[in-house]
Design a protein around this motif. Sequence first.
Motif, PDB file in Angstrom:
ATOM      1  N   ALA A   2      30.813  -9.945  81.807  1.00 47.84           N
ATOM      2  CA  ALA A   2      29.894  -9.548  82.867  1.00 47.84           C
ATOM      3  C   ALA A   2      28.927 -10.678  83.159  1.00 47.84           C
ATOM      4  CB  ALA A   2      29.107  -8.313  82.436  1.00 47.84           C
ATOM      5  N   VAL A   3      28.888 -11.094  84.396  1.00 51.21           N
ATOM      6  CA  VAL A   3      27.920 -12.107  84.808  1.00 51.21           C
ATOM      7  C   VAL A   3      27.281 -11.670  86.095  1.00 51.21           C
ATOM      8  CG1 VAL A   3      29.123 -14.018  83.691  1.00 51.21           C
ATOM      9  CG2 VAL A   3      29.683 -13.458  86.039  1.00 51.21           C
ATOM     10  N   LYS A  48      20.178 -11.081  86.747  1.00 52.31           N
ATOM     11  CA  LYS A  48      20.962 -10.788  85.552  1.00 52.31           C
ATOM     12  C   LYS A  48      20.106 -10.011  84.555  1.00 52.31           C
ATOM     13  CE  LYS A  48      23.336 -15.253  85.841  1.00 52.31           C
ATOM     14  NZ  LYS A  48      22.472 -15.753  86.920  1.00 52.31           N
ATOM     15  N   GLN A  52      23.994 -10.471  80.254  1.00 53.87           N
ATOM     16  CA  GLN A  52      24.709 -11.215  81.292  1.00 53.87           C
ATOM     17  C   GLN A  52      24.258 -12.669  81.336  1.00 53.87           C
ATOM     18  OE1 GLN A  52      23.624  -8.652  84.515  1.00 53.87           O
ATOM     19  NE2 GLN A  52      25.488  -7.439  84.389  1.00 53.87           N
ATOM     20  N   SER A 152      25.301  -3.761  77.268  1.00 51.55           N
ATOM     21  CA  SER A 152      25.049  -4.835  78.228  1.00 51.55           C
ATOM     22  C   SER A 152      23.604  -5.307  78.235  1.00 51.55           C
ATOM     23  CB  SER A 152      25.434  -4.361  79.634  1.00 51.55           C
ATOM     24  OG  SER A 152      25.128  -5.316  80.616  1.00 51.55           O
TER      25      SER A 152
END
Length: 324
Positions: A2-3, A48, A52, A152
């Motif tokens: 995930a970015v 972000k 991330q 995350s």
Amino acid sequence: MAVGVLSSSSSFAADVICYNCPPQWADWASMLKAIKADLGFDIPHDNKNSGQSLSQLIAEKANPVADIAYFGVDVGYKAKAEGVIEPYKPKGFEEIPAGLKDAEGYWHATHYGTLGLFVNKDALGGKPIPACWKDLTKSDYRGMVGYLDPSSASVGYVGMVAVNQALGGSDRNFDPGIEFLKQLQKNDPIVPKQTSYARVVSGEIPILFDYDFNAYRAKYTEKGSFEFVIPCEGTVTFPYVMTLVKNGANKDKAKRVLDFILSDKGQTIWTNAYLRPARPVPLPADVEKRFLPARDYERARSVDWGQLATVQKSFVDRYLGEVR
């Protein structure tokens, strides 16, 4: 992996690139304006989250894009281990308590918050404001409770640590937290991956695991009725840290930015956003009176985030396997 992506504002010539400085979080908008006013540096907004940002830094390790980064402290430990940041001790570093900085200067706290419940009272439909973690599993709050994805976002993991510790768990025993999440899962929680301040303000998420500074910001600056709750069982405090990215292109400017953020002026900007400064800069009187009473904050405890960072993966694996 995930970015995130830089906002459209990054199309101008940036002087310094910061990963994870979103304008709606911790009033980064005001901080970046102050940096522009005092240093003349343009820094684009970046949305972000901590996890991330680290993923992006690792992906770009051979050719860094960012110059500085802002993380939850748990990610600060990981960034050092991954070799994507380098030591720098800004002016005032020595005044930061030992537990809020890396001794070698790889990261240092800039401020910290207390994890609790950010509540939009108008969105509760007449239901009472929850007072305890266990209240959230009641059917009255079905579909009303949100927490950021702990696989995350740093605040997601902090929320899970807070619940687990408050319900009798420890850094070696996440059973109470996992059991709570299983019960909460039956209540259809909302689990976003990104900062969700606006979704609480709009009423889309009536109750969110979040920090005091976001709840106070809403209470005193937004239209509507908002409250911050420190659950009756207890909670934790959590520092956010700044780092210098290894081999960043704008290192000298980046160091000046880190110096400014840790200066008296920079630290005071955070207090106006209801954040507790890392250095011993007192809260202005008009800010302090807007916080919950000190007796409520006695239910908040500091924990060993270095140790908790080492067990985070095992918790996330359990969360993904047993809860989601």
